[in-house]
Design an enzyme around this catalytic site. Structure first.
Site, mmCIF file in Angstrom:
data_model
loop_
_atom_site.group_PDB
_atom_site.id
_atom_site.type_symbol
_atom_site.label_atom_id
_atom_site.label_comp_id
_atom_site.label_asym_id
_atom_site.label_seq_id
_atom_site.Cartn_x
_atom_site.Cartn_y
_atom_site.Cartn_z
ATOM 1 N N GLU A 95 10.196 14.859 16.265
ATOM 2 C CA GLU A 95 10.732 15.086 14.866
ATOM 3 C C GLU A 95 9.887 15.925 14.057
ATOM 4 O O GLU A 95 8.653 15.975 14.131
ATOM 5 C CB GLU A 95 10.626 13.449 14.266
ATOM 6 C CG GLU A 95 10.812 13.508 12.835
ATOM 7 C CD GLU A 95 10.713 12.078 12.421
ATOM 8 O OE1 GLU A 95 11.536 11.736 11.470
ATOM 9 O OE2 GLU A 95 9.871 11.423 12.589
ATOM 10 N N GLU A 138 10.256 0.741 10.405
ATOM 11 C CA GLU A 138 11.276 1.528 10.143
ATOM 12 C C GLU A 138 10.714 2.925 10.514
ATOM 13 O O GLU A 138 9.823 3.302 9.520
ATOM 14 C CB GLU A 138 11.846 1.460 8.793
ATOM 15 C CG GLU A 138 13.403 2.353 8.427
ATOM 16 C CD GLU A 138 13.191 3.658 8.441
ATOM 17 O OE1 GLU A 138 13.147 4.469 9.473
ATOM 18 O OE2 GLU A 138 12.958 4.139 7.295
ATOM 19 N N CYS A 151 13.902 10.399 7.612
ATOM 20 C CA CYS A 151 13.964 9.905 8.997
ATOM 21 C C CYS A 151 15.532 10.158 9.531
ATOM 22 O O CYS A 151 15.761 10.166 10.605
ATOM 23 C CB CYS A 151 13.624 8.449 9.086
ATOM 24 S SG CYS A 151 11.952 8.036 8.743
ATOM 25 N N LYS A 164 0.838 -1.172 0.175
ATOM 26 C CA LYS A 164 0.016 -0.024 -0.061
ATOM 27 C C LYS A 164 0.723 1.317 -0.017
ATOM 28 O O LYS A 164 1.739 1.402 1.039
ATOM 29 C CB LYS A 164 -0.940 0.220 1.106
ATOM 30 C CG LYS A 164 -1.891 1.167 1.023
ATOM 31 C CD LYS A 164 -2.536 1.473 2.512
ATOM 32 C CE LYS A 164 -2.043 2.253 3.329
ATOM 33 N NZ LYS A 164 -2.015 3.724 2.779
#
Length: 479
Positions: free
Chosen positions: A381, A251, A285, A178
């Protein structure tokens, strides 16, 4: 006058299909803020169909000798090269990324990574056979897991799809993938390419939102769920998968510390860190977003970094002078802007700190100094073109602050002192430590983090092994 939107479709059991109930969602080009396509908003019936197709295709794909799967992956890599300009066009429309950088920085590593896993398909290893009990021989089989439910993110839709499907297919699994609901275009094109090479049902694409992803993860068919995404999404996947003990490969987010010591070549460090912090609009990331600088060179570094940021451009994909394009969606623009708007009084915006233009979701390269360890922008983040700078006094404090976040994906150390670099590489609690560089990745080396950055590895032989299971076989020598 309205422009007709292009229709993207699911790819299930070797054919393109609309969602079973006909639902769609608009797909927006972040460089313009305008819709250019519709994509299926898939539900239970679509997920059921994709999982059934992948399950039916699994036995034959599993039983192919590795050389045959290798041939298929090599054909996929060749086809990606041959149709590179189509993939680039789809990805640029997906993301608003610069055309030139997408061509030079994404297509070559993607192709290389597919070829790496094609080779890995023929390198399945296990413990050597032996008699560990008298009269009995033991050996290890390494086998594919089964159907893999995979969810790719919007920051690197093409490349992260490769990181998902290439090791899974190489190991003999079948895939239901997806893409993000904001970036399905390049994945749909990949389905067209891959579907012409592998048997039907081996590779399937289901478009949709987070509810679609949840249906995939909760489905009884997959033996493994793999996601690249936010910590919140990863925790939700892990919780859902735990209900029937699926394997999970996560991840997730990052907050990479960049530790700059006083003996560093400041101009070279600033050049490398600014590129690694602002590339892809900081939507990475592993981006170099959290800089810790020794107090003796702090002011010099901040001044140089602010100057570098002021010279970096963001803009439309066809502008050859830009380093990065827009943020991916209006929610991401709101998130990045919010961090800057909520800065504490002791923080100082040295460069940027504002939206660029009113068309698309562009944000200026930003530098923020004067921050404390417990500030929100240090701990959370941002996922945007924002680099923060803190001043540290010694190596111990640098390690304490670098490790003092909930993420543990990537980090870097900048120093000419080899012993210091080695000490830091040992003490930094991150899945990757770069020394005097930041962000290069190679297919042969693992990528993955600790703590809330998730678990499991992408790339490398370790990433390949994550898509296999271990079976012990023991036989009597007396029969």
């Amino acid at each position: 006058m309205s422009t007709e939107l292009r229709r993207l479709r699911n790819y299930i059991d070797g054919e393109f299909r609309d969602a079973a109930d006909g639902r769609t969602t608009e797909v927006v080009n972040p460089a313009t803020g305008e819709a250019y396509a519709t994509a299926p908003l898939s539900g239970q019936a679509d997920v059921d169909a994709a999982m059934a197709a992948a399950a039916a295709a699994f036995p034959a794909w599993r039983d192919l000798v590795p050389a045959e799967r290798q041939k298929a992956l090599l054909k996929i890599a060749d086809a990606f090269e041959e149709r590179a300009e189509e993939l680039i066009a789809a990805e640029v429309e997906n993301t608003g990324k610069p055309i030139g950088l997408t061509r030079s920085e994404e297509i070559p590593p993607m192709v290389d990574q597919i070829r790496f896993f094609a080779g890995a398909a023929r390198m399945l290893e296990g413990r050597g056979a032996g008699e560990y009990m008298e009269g009995l021989t033991s050996f290890v089989r390494r086998e594919p897991i089964g159907v893999c439910a995979q969810v790719a993110p919007w920051n690197y839709p093409m490349m992260m799809a490769v990181w998902k499907f290439a090791p899974a297919l190489a190991a003999g699994n079948t895939v239901v993938l997806k893409p993000s609901d904001t970036t399905p275009a390049s994945t749909a094109l990949m389905a067209d390419i891959i579907g012409s090479i592998v048997p039907k049902g081996v590779f399937n694409v289901v478009c949709g939102d987070r509810d679609t992803g949840r249906l995939m993860v909760e489905h009884e068919t997959p033996a493994m769920a793999s996601i690249t995404g936010s910590v919140r999404a990863g925790m939700s996947v892990a919780e859902s998968a735990s209900k029937d003990l699926k394997r999970v490969h996560l991840e997730l987010g990052g907050k990479a510390p960049v530790v700059v010591f006083e003996d560093t070549d400041i101009p070279k460090a600033v050049e490398g860190i600014s590129e690694a912090g602002y590339f892809n609009a900081g939507q990475d990331c592993t981006a170099a977003t959290r800089v810790l600088v020794h107090e003796s060179v702090h002011d010099e570094f901040v001044s140089a970094l602010a100057k570098a940021a002021s010279e970096i451009k963001t803009g439309q994909p066809d502008d050859e002078d830009v380093l990065y394009g827009p943020l991916n969606n209006p929610n991401q623009l709101k998130q990045v802007s919010g961090f800057i708007e909520r800065l504490p009084a002791h923080a100082k915006v040295e460069a940027g700190g504002h939206r660029v233009g009113d068309k698309g979701y562009f944000y200026a390269p930003t530098v923020v100094s004067g921050l404390k360890q417990d500030d929100e922008i240090i701990q959370q983040e941002v996922f945007g073109p924002v680099i923060t700078v803190q001043s540290f006094r010694d190596e111990d404090q640098a390690v304490e602050w670098a490790n003092g976040v909930e993420y543990a994906l990537a980090s870097s150390v900048w120093t000419k002192d080899h012993g210091r670099a080695m000490r830091m590489s040992k003490k930094l609690d991150f899945g990757c430590v770069w020394i005097n560089t930041h962000i290069p990745l190679v297919a042969e080396m693992p990528h993955g983090g600790f703590k809330k950055s998730g678990y499991g590895k992408d790339l490398s032989g370790y990433g390949f092994e994550d898509y296999t299971r271990i079976k012990h076989v023991m036989t009597s020598l007396d029969m």
